[in-house]
Write an enzyme that holds these catalytic residues in place. Structure first.
Site: not given
Ligand code: GDP
Ligand code: IMO
Ligand code: MG
Length: 433
Positions: A14, A17, A41
């Site tokens: 997280d 990216k 995600g």
């Protein structure tokens, strides 16, 4: 040599990216995922429109660019189809641009069931997984009994292999957890999904090698982060794939000699979702303040992310493991109202300074971080587009990070939007654009 650049998370995932890949993808012909699955995600915000990509590389959002899902990825066909649908609803046409490896392993609903039972059995030592079936699917792959995308698209072979697999898994679940598996309707559902996916399936290793030979540029999109890497992360509180830059070569099937650069992404602080040690974790009140300002809630599970100070010991480890050429610092704006910032510059364990990242989570859980305190800038940075216009204290903070790690800072992100980005001139990263 054709540009072949990996983007990896330098922390526990997280790091932003998705935003970084989206920004850079405009300068590359293709982006490719090499590991993980829909546990990832990656959030991208373009002109106020928010996309959360889980399996498909973020480069797909750039019209005309190719996106590849490599052999090292574990694919849940239902998740892939639902992502295809949501891209379509968001106005993104993927036809002729998306390629899925015929060697990628499949995730089945029983992988999720087995993961649930396994996490429950661990009790307080549970990993805190994303419950997507990632671990059990990689277990099957390594145990050499997994089913792959090439099986899914061959109806007769798929039925035969799935039947055998279901019998084995059901027997295991009854013996290990005392509960049968719910396997009703899987065959029919996967046969339907196969029809939706078939057109994208190909030998993506051949595709990557051909593209590089023809001089096309590729961005390798890391999922998860270095500290979640199966071999080098905070084992067992890790994911089940190779998140580091080397994973791009094995996961996509090309030679390490073809990779021309590595970009590491870190937040201006640190977060982690799930269980496991976190030396620089902040006390609850400070963590909540950062969580609120940085909107630190999981893109996949919605879980609040644990928040802590930047950890240079960990980043140095990540720089070394990945061969980071250029570092991207995201979420600098989250510290805009921060009076003082702490940075971890060393670990002490039982009174002695540690010189290497400990392999044992038991030791990492007990290290005492040594902090350096630096002044905050207490000014807004989200509108700034030039590095020299950043407040002096912000520039000092970035310089301290860069000097400590011996790596350039090639990009600074000061907001979730694509254009809230600063690319200092004269860096390696700037030359890749
Ligand atoms: P990834 O998994 O590494 O792609 O990161 P995620 O997308 O899961 O989490 C990063 C979150 O931070 C997302 O909600 C992004 O929209 C957001 N984000 C990325 N860069 C910045 C930034 O510079 N500032 C702020 N405030 N948010 C950012
Ligand atoms: P992106 O790509 C943050 C964490 C889970 C859990 C551990 C194992 O968005 O950075 P898994 O479901 O993979 O078996 O869970 O890994 N985890 C992530 N944390 N970002 C991710 O991906 C993650 N993918 C897995 O929270 O602690
Ligand atoms: Mg994420």
């Amino acid at each position: 040599m054709a540009k072949a650049i990996a983007i990896v998370g330098a922390q526990w995932g997280d790091e932003g990216k998705g935003k970084v890949v989206d920004y850079l993808a405009g300068s590359f012909d293709c982006s490719a995922r090499y590991g993980g699955g829909h546990n990832a995600g990656h959030t991208v915000i373009i002109n106020g429109q928010r996309f959360v990509l889980q399996l498909i590389p973020c480069g797909i959002l750039r019209p005309g660019k190719k996106a590849i899902i490599g052999a090292g990825v574990v694919v849940d066909p239902a998740a892939l189809v639902s992502e295809l649908d949501s891209l379509k609803n968001g106005g993104v046409d993927v036809s002729g641009r998306l390629f899925v490896s015929n060697r990628a392993h499949l995730i089945f609903p029983f992988h999720r069931e087995l993961e649930k039972s396994s996490e429950a059995a661990r009790g307080p030592h549970r990993i805190g997984t994303t419950s997507r079936g990632i671990g059990p699917a990689y277990e099957d792959k390594m145990a050499r009994r997994g089913l792959r995308v090439c099986d899914l698209v061959d109806a007769e072979r798929f039925e035969r292999k799935l039947q055998r697999d279901i019998e084995e898994k059901d027997a295991f679940s009854r013996a290990a957890y005392g509960s049968p598996l719910d396997t009703k309707g899987i065959l029919e559902k996967y046969q339907e999904l196969a029809e939706r996916i078939r057109g994208y399936v190909t030998d993506t290793s051949a595709l990557v090698n051909r593209a590089l030979k023809q001089g096309e540029s590729i961005l390798f999109e890391g999922a998860q982060g270095t500290m979640l890497d199966i071999d080098h992360g905070t084992y067992p509180y890790v994911t089940s794939s190779s998140a580091i830059s080397g994973g791009a070569c094995t996961g996509l099937g090309f030679s390490p000699t073809l990779m021309t650069g590595v970009i590491g992404v870190t937040k201006a602080y640190t977060t982690r979702v799930g269980g496991g040690p976190f030396p620089t974790e902040m006390p609850d009140l400070d963590a909540q303040a950062v969580r609120d300002r940085g909107n630190e809630y999981g893109a996949v599970t919605g879980r609040p992310r644990r928040c802590g100070w930047l950890d240079l010991v960990m980043l140095q480890y990540a720089v070394q493991l990945n061969g980071v050429d250029s570092l991207v610092v995201t979420k600098l704006d989250v510290f805009d109202t921060q009076k003082e910032i702490q940075v971890c510059v060393g670990y002490r364990y039982k009174g002695s300074k540690l010189t290497e990242m400990p392999a044992e989570v038991e030791i990492l859980a007990e290290v005492t971080p040594e902090y350096k305190t630096v002044a905050g800038w207490q000014k807004r940075t989200d509108h700034i587009r030039e590095a020299q216009e950043l407040p002096e204290a912000a520039r000092d903070y970035l310089k301290f990070i860069s000097d400590s790690l011996g790596v350039e800072i090639g990009m600074i992100s000061t907001g979730p939007e694509r254009d809230a980005t600063i690319v200092p001139r004269g860096t390696k990263l700037a030359a890749w654009l």
